[in-house]
Structures are given as C-alpha cells and as structure tokens.
Design an enzyme around this catalytic site. Sequence first.
Site, short mmCIF file in Angstrom:
data_model
loop_
_atom_site.label_atom_id
_atom_site.label_comp_id
_atom_site.label_asym_id
_atom_site.label_seq_id
_atom_site.Cartn_x
_atom_site.Cartn_y
_atom_site.Cartn_z
CB THR B 15 -0.89 0.04 1.24
OG1 THR B 15 -0.07 0.04 2.39
CG2 THR B 15 -1.82 -1.13 1.26
N GLY B 16 1.61 1.44 -1.11
CA GLY B 16 2.26 2.74 -1.23
C GLY B 16 1.10 3.64 -0.92
CB THR B 17 -0.59 3.96 1.67
OG1 THR B 17 -1.91 4.29 1.96
CG2 THR B 17 0.22 4.01 2.94
CB THR B 18 -1.25 9.41 1.80
OG1 THR B 18 -0.54 9.47 0.60
CG2 THR B 18 -0.89 10.58 2.69
#
Lengths: 265, 217
Positions: B15-18
Amino acid sequence: VLPLLSHCSLTMIAVQMKSHCEYDLSASTFSPDGRVFQVEYAMKAVENSSTAIGIRCKDGVVFGVEKLILSKLYEQGSNKRIFNIDRHVGMAVAGLLADARSLSEVSREEASNFRSNYGHDIPLKHLADRVAMYVHAYTLYSAVRPFGCSFILGSYDEDDGPQLYMVDPSGISYGYWGCAIGKAKQAAKTEIEKLQVGVNILYIHIDIYIVHDEVKDKAFELELSWVGEVTKGRHELVPKDIKEEAEKYAKESLEEEDDSDEDNM
Amino acid sequence: MDSHHSYSQVKGVSTGTTILAVKFNGGVIIGSDSRASMGESYVSSKTINKLIQVHDRIFCCIAGSLADAQAVTKMAKFQLSFHSIQMESPPLVKAAASIMRELCYNNKEELQAGFITAGWDRKKGPQIYVVSLGGMLLSQPFTIGGSGSTYIYGYVDAKFKPDMSLEEAIQFSTNALALAMGRDNVSGGVVHLVVITEAEVKHVVVPGNKLPKFHDE
C-alpha cells in the site's frame, strides 16, 4: 463476650465432623450430597489462621492483619502477610502462608503480563477473576491439593474508585464493601457491618483489637496497609506515626468500653 | 515512518499509501487514500479500504505490505474482542495499540507493516497511537504515514492546531490527503475518512472529482 463465642464455634465443628473417608481423599471426588470435601477442608485451614480484614472506604481501601506472635525471637515486621501485587494493588492473606505466598507470585505475574500486553494497569476485578481461575484449577484434580488460603485484594484508581475482592480456596471471587477471613471472621464481620460507608483507617484498628481473642492468643503484631486518594493510588504500608496514633485510639476506645461494662455490672 | 524502504522492498501487493490521523475537539479523524500498487507502476486496486475497524470505537490504518497488515489486524481484532469481553467493558485505545505493538515487535523479522491506531475510550477520550514497522509505540496529537506522507510534512506542521472543530479537522485531513495524492504516484483514488466520537462512527468518502484543487489544477 469473646471467649464464649469461640467456645461455641468449637462445639459446632465437633458436631459436623463425621467420617467422610470414602469421598474426602481427593479433590476429584464428589460426595453423595454434592460436596467436595477437600475444598471444604482447605477452607478449615483458613479458619484456623489469625484474622485479616479489608474495608472499602469511599476514597480508598484499608487492610489490617492480626499477626500472632508465636515466639519472642521473631523480628518485628518479618513474616509479612500483606503483599504488593502491583503498584496499585495490595493483597492480605489468611491460611497456609506458604500457599498464600505462592499465589501472591502468581498474581504478580498476572498483573505484570497484563501491563505488558495491554499497556495499562490491570483492573482489579479482572485480576481477581484470573487468580480465582488459577485457584479453582487446583480443585479439579486428584494429583494436587487445593490452596489452603484465602486472600483479599484491594486497589484504588481515579476512574473506577476503590475496589475490594476476596478469593477463597474454592476459586470464587466476590466484590465486597468489607470482608474478613480467618478465625475471628464472624466477629469481625459483625463489627464491620456496624460501620457506615466512607470511614477511614482508625476503625480497622478497633476491629482488630476487638476481635483479637485475649484469652487464647496473647500477643499480636498489627500489620496495616492502605491504598487510596491519600497515597495517590499506590498501595503502601501505613506510615508508622499514623499507625501508632490509630493503635492508641483503638486501645483507648476498648478500655472505655470495658470500663462502661464494669459500671453496668 | 520508514516509508521509503518499505514499498520498494515489499513483495507482492503493497500500500504505497498516505494515511493520517488527527485529534479534534471531541474525537479523532482517521483518513487514507485508496490505491494499492504492485511495484511502482501498476495499480492493483483503486478502491481499497485501509481503515480497518478493530473495535466499536477503535480503528487502524495500515501501511506497507497489505498481506502482513491484514494478518496483523485480523489477529489484533480477535485478541481485542476477547480482551474486551473478559473485561466486561469497551477496550482502551492504548490496549488496542499495545496488542498491535506486541504483534509487530515479536514478529519483526517476518512482517513489513506499520499502523496508526486511533479511537475513543471512556478513560482518556480521543487518542492516536503510532505503531511503527519494528514495533515502536508512540502517542501523538496527530500523525501522518505511508509513502505519500513525506510530501505533506510541511503542510501538516504549518496547518495543525490543537482542539480544532469537526469541520476544521475534516478540511485539514482532506487537504493533506489531496496534496499527498497529488504528488505521490503510489497514492491516489478517493479519500476515505472515518470520524470517531463517543456517540458514533461516521464514514466520509470524498471521490476524486470532489477533492480540493490547488494552484496548478
């Protein structure tokens, strides 16, 4: 009054002692009338011990234990019967002291593991339930004997307030406003019932002094501890000066009562 | 959070994520984007849910390996539910965070997931805890995480105020997420927000075309 009471209780026990040999050899056997005798015998061991009292006041919990002095050679303050289980929890015991000490270690591990897993102080009801479950396990098998001790757990917390729980050899835990275990527990309970909710430690002293049987057991040392708002939620032994003041007050009140009895006669 | 290392070394779906969480007057908001990626160029899901409910008033947002994060939150949900039944009362947010921390720390060799645990409890009210990759536990008034968080540190540091109202907090969170999603290629999709207060848990979804626009859009 007191010598008469203890005499009565002795005769009552004699009447109940029938021969139970077939059903009382192990904790894994029921009797035909549905009793587990080993557990009942374990409770007798508690009744033979000297008294411990716990009182839940409106801003804290107080423990008082009557430690009978069996030898003049005992060091004062040794043979403790009140333990710290966690910063905010104390335990007062009666019965077989070795069993009680082993259970205090079990309670300490329980409280410590809880803090390690969940990040906060263990609520007293949960601790009482867990230790009671442990005690109960020893009433199920013939390979072990039940624990021959009862104990009173107390704590104080800003949100939940003062809490008091008692665990007996059968593995039951109940919450109390005031409870007593040991040889003079009936007399102590009578005294405690006279108290109103919201008192402080002076009354525990009077209770112990009243229920201490002067005829049979000569000398005793009083172990006193408290946890509450006044100790900021930490369980500690009551400081020496307060303890001495309370002891003095208790002795004086007792003497007054004795004096008034004599006058009436 | 160690986001730069996590998504390039993670196997499988990440989950490359914010993600973020912020305390406001009376509750917490936790929020995330909705993109799941494999490597740096393939979007494996546009609508993934990264806000996992672990109890009535406690949520976790996840970052790192999706598989690891789902496994940990599933285990934590089970342990927390059992703990809560035994205590006969709703669990403390700190207890939930501690459970996550124990799982992350004791399995740090195998796992690659970090979390933000946030919620409300009777004892201390709204709280936010960060449980990082190796099992650190830290309490903060607001926090951001995931690969996209690096682009918005300046924004949140400048714009956060303690004791915001609900509307201000929602605006703050939406802006922060939109800015991160605008610059981070592995964050995107819609903005998911969950508002947790004593009274209720409210889900707010801000679709891509309703996101706030900034100077170059």
